[in-house]
Design an enzyme around this catalytic site. Structure first.
Site, PDB file in Angstrom:
ATOM      1  N   ASN A  79      -6.214   9.028  -2.517  1.00 50.97           N
ATOM      2  CA  ASN A  79      -6.481  10.472  -2.510  1.00 50.97           C
ATOM      3  C   ASN A  79      -7.734  10.810  -1.716  1.00 50.97           C
ATOM      4  O   ASN A  79      -8.015  11.983  -1.460  1.00 50.97           O
ATOM      5  CB  ASN A  79      -6.658  11.018  -3.930  1.00 50.97           C
ATOM      6  N   SER A  80      -8.507   9.810  -1.354  1.00 52.04           N
ATOM      7  CA  SER A  80      -9.748  10.047  -0.625  1.00 52.04           C
ATOM      8  C   SER A  80      -9.497  10.894   0.610  1.00 52.04           C
ATOM      9  O   SER A  80      -8.640  10.569   1.437  1.00 52.04           O
ATOM     10  CB  SER A  80     -10.371   8.724  -0.185  1.00 52.04           C
ATOM     11  N   ASP A 101     -20.331  11.227   3.017  1.00 49.59           N
ATOM     12  CA  ASP A 101     -18.998  10.639   2.991  1.00 49.59           C
ATOM     13  C   ASP A 101     -17.963  11.569   3.621  1.00 49.59           C
ATOM     14  O   ASP A 101     -16.862  11.735   3.102  1.00 49.59           O
ATOM     15  CB  ASP A 101     -18.574  10.269   1.558  1.00 49.59           C
ATOM     16  N   GLY A 155     -40.227  16.618  -6.153  1.00 50.03           N
ATOM     17  CA  GLY A 155     -40.058  17.413  -7.370  1.00 50.03           C
ATOM     18  C   GLY A 155     -39.259  16.700  -8.422  1.00 50.03           C
ATOM     19  O   GLY A 155     -38.986  15.498  -8.326  1.00 50.03           O
ATOM     20  N   HIS A 206     -15.477   6.989   4.344  1.00 45.46           N
ATOM     21  CA  HIS A 206     -15.060   5.630   3.994  1.00 45.46           C
ATOM     22  C   HIS A 206     -13.580   5.379   4.279  1.00 45.46           C
ATOM     23  O   HIS A 206     -13.143   4.228   4.296  1.00 45.46           O
ATOM     24  CB  HIS A 206     -15.394   5.307   2.532  1.00 45.46           C
ATOM     25  N   GLY A 266     -39.768  19.054   2.789  1.00 44.38           N
ATOM     26  CA  GLY A 266     -41.127  18.538   2.603  1.00 44.38           C
ATOM     27  C   GLY A 266     -41.698  18.812   1.234  1.00 44.38           C
ATOM     28  O   GLY A 266     -42.861  19.222   1.116  1.00 44.38           O
ATOM     29  N   LEU A 294     -14.133   8.313 -11.620  1.00 47.69           N
ATOM     30  CA  LEU A 294     -14.835   7.519 -12.618  1.00 47.69           C
ATOM     31  C   LEU A 294     -13.769   6.801 -13.430  1.00 47.69           C
ATOM     32  O   LEU A 294     -12.991   7.432 -14.149  1.00 47.69           O
ATOM     33  CB  LEU A 294     -15.670   8.421 -13.533  1.00 47.69           C
TER      34      LEU A 294
END
Length: 461
Positions: free
Chosen positions: A220-221, A145, A280, A115, A277, A240
């Site tokens: 900081n990305s 990303d 779950g 990004h 495949g 967050l």
């Protein structure tokens, strides 16, 4: 830096968003020796000796580009001729800032977030010593990303050594985050590993994050998360926070995922995902008890898709997958992330708990089934302009939607997962095709999972 309130702080700042095993020696063989003594010249405890060798490998990234601005209204294709002004797609220029990490000094390879450089036409790299270089994109992978860049005419660079074994990390280990927050320039923060194997956050399509309380902010990305030896353990990617600011909960893409993606970007310019495949769920204490499993971690297999890699390897419904290539699997989300970053054709070893004993099965990952464009339109006009692929957790994922297509006008969006038609569960693409063919001329209700939301779209085939 992405923010987990479904808004991306880095995007606001920017104006927008293998192999089964491999050696790390090719990435940073020319990196300076690791630091063991964390003392300054006065003999006091300090991170300075380590940082003097690490900081030159962390770069500032500035990009320029243009991005498409969607029409003001989503108008069905058959009515678009009536509203040419509202339907016109426009281009808008943008500038973005971020961070990156030099992982190969000789070849000039830099890893950063997708990004940070998405839609970029110009990429400029600034080193800590003031030098600047132009860079080009080698490849990128939106689902993890990550993006790989290459400097033009690299000279006298420093690369970061990559941690050789991610299983060495433990909650409580000290870590340091380095990047370019808010465009201020190189900034260092410290903290600890708060958690490992974080999934289900809906930040990215494929998740297996390291969580840290080291301060991470916008810009900081793509920067480095390192241990006290100066080894790269992760690429900072998300935070967050209610307003895109740091509150002590940050996330980094672990270095093992970085290595597998980088190798494929070098080899192919894109990631050729492998599929196992299976469908779950997470292993609960009740499930573990019912299957006489004494462990607390693993991925429970609900169903094995016929003809898939797991089916050919001998995996059975009710198995508990405990490891991949010797690395412990804590959850189904971690299994999905691990498999998704390994290349199609990769040979892997699956640790399985079945009927009270542990066994090992050999599997070869397959190419994912995928249909797109006109092929998707032939399946149903509803899907015209979309790219559909099998979803590892079951169902069919919409991996791409053209902005002026029928699929987009009808409401399909990238990342949507079609889980059922008329209340009949969809296992994968072949199942979707079969159910659509049976419903020719009838109304169909498609159940779609979009992030944390569920919605139904009704169509007539």
């Amino acid at each position: 830096m992405k923010s987990l309130k479904l808004s991306a702080a880095a995007l606001a700042l920017a104006g927008l968003t293998v192999m089964a095993s491999m050696s790390t020696s090719s990435y940073a063989a020319d990196a300076r020796p690791l630091i063991n003594a964390l003392e300054n010249s006065q003999g006091e405890p300090s991170l300075a000796p380590m940082l003097k060798q690490v900081i030159p490998a962390v770069v500032n990234i500035s990009v320029k580009g243009t991005k498409k601005v969607r029409p003001m209204l989503d108008i069905p294709e058959e009515f678009r001729f009536m509203f040419p002004q509202l339907n016109r797609e426009r281009q808008r220029e943008f500038r973005a800032l971020g961070s990156g990490v030099i992982i190969d000094a000789k070849e000039g390879y830099i890893i950063t977030n997708y990004h940070v450089v998405a839609d970029a036409n110009e990429i400029r790299i600034a080193l800590s010593d003031g030098r600047e270089f132009d860079a080009t994109k080698v490849g990128e992978d939106e689902h993890t990303d990550l993006a790989l860049l290459k400097l033009e005419d690299p000279e006298d660079l420093t690369a970061l050594p990559l941690l050789d074994d991610i299983t060495k990390l433990e909650v409580g280990d000290f870590v340091v985050a380095i990047g370019n927050p808010f465009g201020l320039g190189q900034t260092v923060t410290s903290g600890i590993i708060s958690a490992l194997g974080r999934t289900g956050l809906n930040i990215e399509n494929i998740e297996n994050f390291i969580q840290t309380d080291a301060a991470i902010n916008s810009g900081n990305s793509g920067g480095a998360l390192v241990n006290l030896k100066g080894e790269l353990i992760g690429i900072n990617t998300a935070i967050l926070g209610p307003n895109g600011g740091n509150i002590g909960i940050g996330f980094a893409i672990p270095v093992d995922m970085v290595k597998t993606v980088v190798q494929q970007l070098k080899d192919f310019g894109e990631v050729h995902r492998g599929t196992l495949g299976v469908t779950g769920t997470e292993l609960t204490p009740d499930l573990a008890e019912n299957f006489d499993y004494k462990g607390k971690a693993g991925a429970f297999v609900n169903e094995v898709l016929e003809g898939g890699a797991a089916d050919k390897a001998g995996v059975k419904a009710g198995d508990i997958i405990t490891s991949v290539n010797g690395k412990a699997i804590k959850s189904f989300g971690e299994l999905r992330a691990t498999i998704a970053t390994l290349g199609a054709g990769a040979d892997i070893k699956l640790g399985i708990f079945r009927d009270g004993r542990n066994i090992t099965l050999d599997a070869t990952l397959q190419e994912p089934d995928e249909i797109s464009g006109t092929d998707a339109g032939e399946l149903s006009a509803f899907f015209e302009g979309a790219t559909l692929a099998n979803h590892d957790g079951g169902g069919v994922e919409v991996t791409k939607v053209e902005s002026r297509s029928r699929a987009y006008a009808y409401g399909l969006r990238e990342g949507d997962v079609i889980t059922s038609i008329n209340r009949d569960a969809i296992k994968g693409l072949s199942d979707l095709k079969s159910k659509i063919n049976k419903a020719k001329g009838k109304m169909m209700a498609l159940r779609i999972e979009r992030g944390d939301s569920t919605l139904y779209v009704t169509i007539r085939n």
